[in-house]
Scaffold this active site. Structure first.
Site, PDB file in Angstrom:
ATOM      1  CG  HIS A  88      -2.238   0.706   0.963  1.00 46.81           C
ATOM      2  ND1 HIS A  88      -2.363   1.746   0.048  1.00 46.81           N
ATOM      3  CD2 HIS A  88      -3.487   0.539   1.497  1.00 46.81           C
ATOM      4  CE1 HIS A  88      -3.605   2.189   0.053  1.00 46.81           C
ATOM      5  NE2 HIS A  88      -4.310   1.467   0.901  1.00 46.81           N
ATOM      6  CG  ASP A 133      -3.279   4.407  -3.478  1.00 46.03           C
ATOM      7  OD1 ASP A 133      -2.596   4.127  -2.467  1.00 46.03           O
ATOM      8  OD2 ASP A 133      -3.215   5.502  -4.057  1.00 46.03           O
TER       9      ASP A 133
END
Ligand code: CO6
Length: 454
Positions: free
Chosen positions: A427, A431
């Site tokens: 992450h 995303d």
């Protein structure tokens, strides 16, 4: 005439290797290219063929001893030369690592190269103890937080043997000593030691976990040191998940009926053309390549504050082995058609299982696919293979009832080949929306693609 057998250079970044097993005893004959011994390096375990036919005259490096590349590990030659070498007596192949080599000459040859460490102080207690035990025993001591000085040694000159250590541990010795900091997972780069230590965010550093004894004194246990491969896997997993990448996951349902139909239809002709089997994996690889081309961030690495976009798509494919797991890499996979992908995958998987991979073949991956579906796994959420930023797991492909809608908008329940596939991604750079969009491309390709077959 005799011939020195030296520890081979298995790859540019490999400086040392550990002897795992001798396939011949001293005095036995061997043919050229027959396996003489097995070694383990930071990257691969490998069987080493004999460079010539002859008699094994001497074994100079015992099992579980680590030596630098280029070290003479054995001598081969004519049977008439037996016993004329540096060693006064032949060393049987079964000599445990912890027993020092029989002859002083052999010991002298081994003393210098074993475990070279730049900062080693030979007068230190550690240095003196090191000379009294094998790397295997030292590793066991490190793992269990045992001070070697406390372990009674039954070997030559008080050397602590593996059996001494096991007996000590079985009596609860582990609990008696504080942990050794070296026992913490090292920051081992995953499969690519030549790469910089990528992606370690200082703020993410986790404090060392205190050593928790795994068993109590007197408890009935069998203690077995981890293999080198096991330790590397363990270190890499801790490094990736706890120290480097904040993992996030997404799972997609993919209808594999189109792929299954194409596979069934073209299987035989494909095998005749390419001389290799057509499993689901090459289709999945092709679809993944499409996804990576559409979302290059998923084919990137993190280097400090930089994102490194890899220009080649090098697909790592997890291959399960009886003794662990390895991830050979299909290099420039985007330049291969279905036949090239199948050939490359099947070749790498076969050689992985036969211990015939070179370290370069497990380096440089930019994305990994793992297929635990072969074991019946419905879906999995694997750990990212550093320094990559994503890994995709393939669940089992099975017939399931699903709702389908026809062109008139009528719903019906149909039997379809369904696969659940999980993507684990980093992450820091990928995303959730991008992870899902990547998976949408993969799904669409598998559900509707022609893969150059029709
Ligand atoms: N579903 C159903 N059937 C499958 C699947 C799935 N997912 N995958 C393969 N197969 C079939 C395949 O089509 C072959 O069928 P037939 O040709 O009809 O016999 C058969 O199973 C055997 O396949 P094979 O393994 O020979 O070839 P494949 O190209 O599919 O896979 C491989 C090659 C090297 C990926 C595989 O052999 C392998 O080693 N897989 C295990 C990988 C592994 O251990 N990964 C780590 C698991 S741990 O990820 C993990 C997160 C945790 C759970």
């Amino acid at each position: 005439m005799s011939f020195d057998v030296v520890m081979p250079q298995m790859g540019e970044s490999i400086a040392e290797a550990t002897v795992l097993k001798w396939h011949r005893k001293v005095g036995e004959t061997i043919g050229k290219d027959e396996t003489l011994y097995e070694i383990s390096t930071d990257k691969v375990d490998a069987e080493i063929p004999s460079p010539l036919a002859g008699t094994l005259l001497e074994i100079l490096v015992d099992v579980n001893i680590t030596v630098p590349v280029g070290t003479v590990v054995a001598r081969l030659g004519d049977a008439s030369e037996l016993g004329k070498g540096g060693a006064s007596a032949p060393t049987p192949a079964s000599v445990p690592a912890s027993v020092p080599a029989a002859a002083p000459a052999t010991e002298a040859r081994l003393a210098a190269p074993v475990h070279p460490m730049a900062d080693e102080d030979d007068n230190s207690l550690e240095g003196r103890l090191r000379t009294k035990s094998s790397p295997l025993v030292r590793e066991m001591a490190k793992q269990h937080g045992v001070d070697l000085a406390l372990v009674p040694g039954s070997g030559q000159n008080g050397r602590v043997t593996k059996e001494d250590m096991e007996a000590f541990l079985a009596k609860g010795g582990a609990a008696s000593a504080p942990p050794v900091s070296g026992a913490m997972p090292r920051m081992a780069p995953a499969h690519d030691p030549s790469a910089p230590t990528m992606g370690v965010v200082p703020g993410l550093a986790v404090p060392p976990v205190p050593h928790v004894p795994a068993f109590a004194a007197g408890e009935r246990v069998k203690v077995e040191p981890m293999s080198r491969m096991r330790k590397i896997i363990a270190d890499n997993m801790v490094n990736s998940k706890l120290r480097t990448s904040p993992h996030v996951y997404t799972i997609f349902e993919i209808d594999m009926s189109n792929t299954a139909r194409l596979r069934a239809k073209h299987r035989q002709a494909f095998e005749e053309t390419y001389g290799t089997k057509l499993s689901f994996m090459p289709f999945i690889m092709k679809a993944v390549i499409k996804g990576l081309q559409a979302f290059p961030i998923v084919n990137s690495s993190v280097d400090g504050d930089n994102i490194v976009y890899k220009q080649d798509i090098n697909l790592g494919i997890a291959v399960s082995l009886d003794w662990g797991l390895i991830v050979p890499v299909v290099k420039s996979a985007d330049s291969l058609n279905l036949g090239g992908l199948a050939r490359s995958l099947n070749d790498l998987a076969t050689r992985a299982r036969n211990k015939k991979l070179s370290p370069d073949e497990i380096s440089g991956g930019t994305f990994t696919i793992t297929n635990p579906g072969v074991f019946g796994d419905i879906f999995a959420l694997p750990i990212i293979n550093q320094p990559q930023v994503a890994i995709q797991a393939i669940g089992t492909i099975a017939k399931r009832p699903v709702v389908v809608t026809d062109e008139n908008g009528s719903d019906a329940i149909a039997i379809r080949q369904i696969m659940y596939s999980g993507l684990s991604f980093d992450h820091r750079v990928v995303d959730g929306a991008v992870g899902d969009q990547f998976m949408t491309v993969v799904k669409k390709e598998l559900e509707t693609g022609t893969f150059g077959l029709e």
